[in-house]
Design an enzyme around this catalytic site. Structure first.
Site, short mmCIF file in Angstrom:
data_model
loop_
_atom_site.label_atom_id
_atom_site.label_comp_id
_atom_site.label_asym_id
_atom_site.label_seq_id
_atom_site.Cartn_x
_atom_site.Cartn_y
_atom_site.Cartn_z
N LYS A 195 5.17 9.24 8.30
CA LYS A 195 5.03 8.64 9.67
C LYS A 195 5.98 9.41 10.66
CE LYS A 195 2.65 4.49 7.99
NZ LYS A 195 1.28 4.59 8.55
N ASP A 237 9.18 2.89 -0.91
CA ASP A 237 8.42 3.43 -0.10
C ASP A 237 8.65 3.16 1.37
OD1 ASP A 237 4.71 3.54 0.20
OD2 ASP A 237 6.35 4.26 1.58
N TYR A 277 0.90 -1.17 0.19
CA TYR A 277 0.10 -0.03 -0.19
C TYR A 277 0.88 1.38 0.08
CZ TYR A 277 -3.37 3.44 1.73
OH TYR A 277 -4.07 4.70 1.79
P1 KE4 Z 1 -0.73 8.22 4.66
O1 KE4 Z 1 -1.12 9.11 3.31
O2 KE4 Z 1 -1.63 7.45 5.47
O3 KE4 Z 1 0.19 9.42 5.80
O4 KE4 Z 1 0.78 7.29 4.10
C1 KE4 Z 1 0.28 6.28 3.15
C2 KE4 Z 1 1.06 5.16 3.17
C3 KE4 Z 1 1.97 5.00 2.24
N1 KE4 Z 1 3.23 3.87 2.36
C4 KE4 Z 1 3.03 3.20 3.35
C5 KE4 Z 1 4.10 2.01 3.46
C6 KE4 Z 1 1.96 3.11 4.23
O5 KE4 Z 1 2.11 2.05 5.01
C7 KE4 Z 1 1.09 4.18 4.30
C8 KE4 Z 1 -0.01 4.25 5.48
N2 KE4 Z 1 -0.29 2.83 6.39
C9 KE4 Z 1 -1.42 2.72 6.76
C10 KE4 Z 1 -1.30 1.74 7.67
N3 KE4 Z 1 -1.01 0.61 7.30
C11 KE4 Z 1 -2.18 3.93 7.66
C12 KE4 Z 1 -3.16 3.71 8.43
C13 KE4 Z 1 -4.63 4.42 7.71
O6 KE4 Z 1 -4.69 4.13 6.49
O7 KE4 Z 1 -5.13 4.82 8.48
#
Ligand code: KE4
Length: 412
Positions: free
Chosen positions: A267, A239, A144
Site C-alpha cells: 500500500k 502483516d 485478511y
Molecule cells: P493486496 O494484494 O490487495 O495489495 O494486499 C492484500 C492485503 C494484505 N494484508 C492486509 C492487511 C490488507 O489489508 C490487504 C488488502 N486490503 C484490502 C482492503 N481491506 C484491499 C482492498 C481490496 O481487496 O480491493
C-alpha cells in the site's frame, strides 16, 4: 432520473469483467447501488465521471496517505517514465528504497520487493515454512492477508481446529494446515500451539486489524504472540500492509514496540503504484533464492516507476512532524464523530488507531448501508463495507474535517 455516466460505464464493465470490477469490494455489494467511476483525484478529493466531488476516506484502501497526486511524487514518477518503465534487471532505486525501509523498520535487515500485499504475505508464509521445515500456520478470524489459497481459510466448525476454505476453488487439502484463532484470544493461540507441538511454522497477524473494521490489539496480545512463537520455535509475521507507515512511520511494531521475525508491507510503500515487500533478519531472508532454497520471483518486482513513487512518498513521510499533523487532523475527525454519537445518544461505536478508523453501526451492515449512502449523497466517500477501515490523509485539512462532521451531524 436520467442514467448517470457511472451507471452507463458500470453496465459496460459488467459485460467485460466479473462484477464489473477488478477487486470484489469495489462492486458496492455490501451497500448496494452503482459503484462510482472515478475520473480523477487530487489531495483529499475525488471526482466521479459525472463531475460530482467527494471528500475521500478510502484513499485507495490506504496508499494515498499524502493525499492523491502529490506534486512531488507526480514529478518524480514523470521523470522516471522518461528513463524507461521496467528493465527486469537491478536498479539503484531498489537499493535506495530498501535502505529507507531498513532505517524505518529495525526488525528488517533485508527485504524483497514484490507487487502486492498478497504476494508479500504469501511469500513470507512460504519463507517461514521453508526456514522452520514445518507446515502449519496460525491466522486470525477476520484478518485478511490477501488471496493466497492457504490464507483464504476460516475457522473449522466445532472441535475441528484446522481451517476450512473460505472460497471455492481452494482444496480442503490446502486449508488443513491453516489453524484459525480469534483475534485478541491469546489463550486460544496457546492451545493451538499445545495441540500442534513442533508443527507450527508461523503466526501471521494484522497487528492492528483493519479488515474487520479497525480493531486494535488488546494490551499484551502482540507481546503474548511474540512470547508464544519464541517458546515454540515458530516465526511471528506482522502483516503491516495496511499499518506500515500508517499508524506510525515504523508501523504497529514501532507503536507497540514489538519486533516480529518477518514483516509484510504494501500500500503506502508504493504511494499508489503496485509495491509489496517482506523482510526480516538476514539469516531468514538469505534462505530465499537465489541464495537459498525458498523460491519466489516476479517480473515487475522492484520496477523503477513503483520504486520512484515509494521513495518520494517516504521522503515526504520522513519529514519532521508529519505524523503529529496526520494524527492531529485524524483525531479532530474521530473525536468530533464521538461527540456527535454521545450528543445524539447513538449506540454506535468508533474504533480508531491514528489515522485509520471505523464507525461500527449498532444495526451492523444494514445500518452502515444507510449511513454510507447518506454520506455519499452529501459528498463523503467512505469504504463501501462495514468491515473496512477509513483513512485520513495529510491532505485532509480543517475545512474537509469540519465539512465531514457537519454532514455526519446531519445524517446520524
Ligand atoms: P493486496 O494484494 O490487495 O495489495 O494486499 C492484500 C492485503 C494484505 N494484508 C492486509 C492487511 C490488507 O489489508 C490487504 C488488502 N486490503 C484490502 C482492503 N481491506 C484491499 C482492498 C481490496 O481487496 O480491493
Amino acid at each position: 432520473m436520467p442514467q448517470s455516466f457511472s451507471e452507463k460505464l458500470f453496465e459496460e464493465a459488467l459485460k467485460l469483467m466479473p462484477g464489473g470490477v477488478n477487486s470484489p469490494v469495489r462492486a458496492f455489494g455490501a451497500v448496494g447501488g452503482t459503484p462510482l467511476f472515478i475520473a480523477k483525484a487530487q489531495g483529499a478529493k475525488l471526482w466521479d465521471v459525472d463531475g460530482n466531488e467527494y471528500i475521500d476516506y478510502v484513499g485507495s484502501w490506504g496508499p494515498a496517505i499524502l493525499g492523491h497526486a502529490h506534486p512531488k511524487v507526480v514529478a518524480a514518477v514523470q521523470q522516471a517514465c522518461e528513463r524507461g518503465f521496467s528493465f527486469g534487471a537491478p536498479t539503484e532505486l531498489e537499493s535506495r528504497l530498501a535502505s529507507m525501509v531498513r532505517q524505518i523498520f529495525p526488525s528488517i535487515e533485508k527485504l524483497r520487493f514484490v507487487n502486492s500485499g498478497t504476494e508479500a504475505a504469501m511469500s513470507a508464509v512460504r519463507l517461514a515454512r521453508g526456514v522452520t521445515g514445518r507446515d502449519k500456520i496460525i491466522k486470525f478470524e477476520g484478518c485478511y492477508h490477501g488471496h493466497a489459497d492457504y490464507l483464504l481459510v476460516k475457522a473449522g466448525s466445532g472441535a475441528a481446529t484446522f481451517g476450512i476454505p473460505s472460497s471455492t476453488g481452494v482444496p480442503a487439502d490446502f486449508a488443513k494446515h491453516t489453524l484459525v484463532a480469534s483475534y485478541n484470544d491469546l489463550k486460544g493461540v496457546g492451545r493451538l500451539f499445545e495441540e500442534n507441538k513442533n508443527q507450527i511454522a508461523c503466526v501471521i497477524v494484522e497487528p492492528v486489524a483493519g479488515n474487520m473494521g479497525c480493531v486494535p490489539p488488546q494490551p499484551g496480545f502482540l507481546k503474548g504472540l511474540k512470547d508464544l512463537c519464541t517458546a515454540h520455535g515458530a516465526l511471528l509475521i506482522f502483516d503491516e500492509v495496511m499499518t506500515g507507515f500508517r499508524v506510525a512511520l515504523g508501523g504497529a511494531q514501532a507503536l507497540y514496540n514489538i519486533k516480529p521475525d518477518l514483516t509484510c508491507l504494501g500500500k503506502i510503500l508504493g504511494g499508489g503504484l503496485p509495491v509489496g515487500a517482506y523482510g526480516g533478519l538476514k539469516n531468514l531472508m538469505d534462505q530465499l533464492a537465489p541464495l537459498g532454497k525458498v523460491y519466489q520471483a516476479g517480473t515487475l518486482s522492484g520496477n523503477p516507476l513503483a520504486m520512484t513513487a515509494g521513495i518520494e512518498t517516504l521522503n515526504q513521510l520522513t519529514q519532521k512532524g508529519v505524523y503529529d499533523r496526520l494524527n492531529e487532523i485524524a483525531s479532530k475527525l474521530t473525536n468530533g464523530l464521538k461527540n456527535i454519537l454521545e450528543k445524539k445518544k447513538l449506540p454506535h461505536q468508533i474504533q480508531a488507531v491514528g489515522s485509520m478508523w471505523t464507525l461500527f453501526c449498532k444495526e451492523g451492515p444494514v445500518g452502515f448501508k444507510k449511513f454510507f449512502h447518506n454520506a455519499l449523497e452529501k459528498g463523503i466517500y467512505l469504504p463501501p463495507s462495514q468491515f473496512e477501515t477509513c483513512f485520513v490523509s495529510l491532505a485532509h485539512k480543517n475545512e474537509e474535517i469540519d465539512h465531514t462532521l457537519h454532514v455526519f451531524e446531519s445524517i446520524l
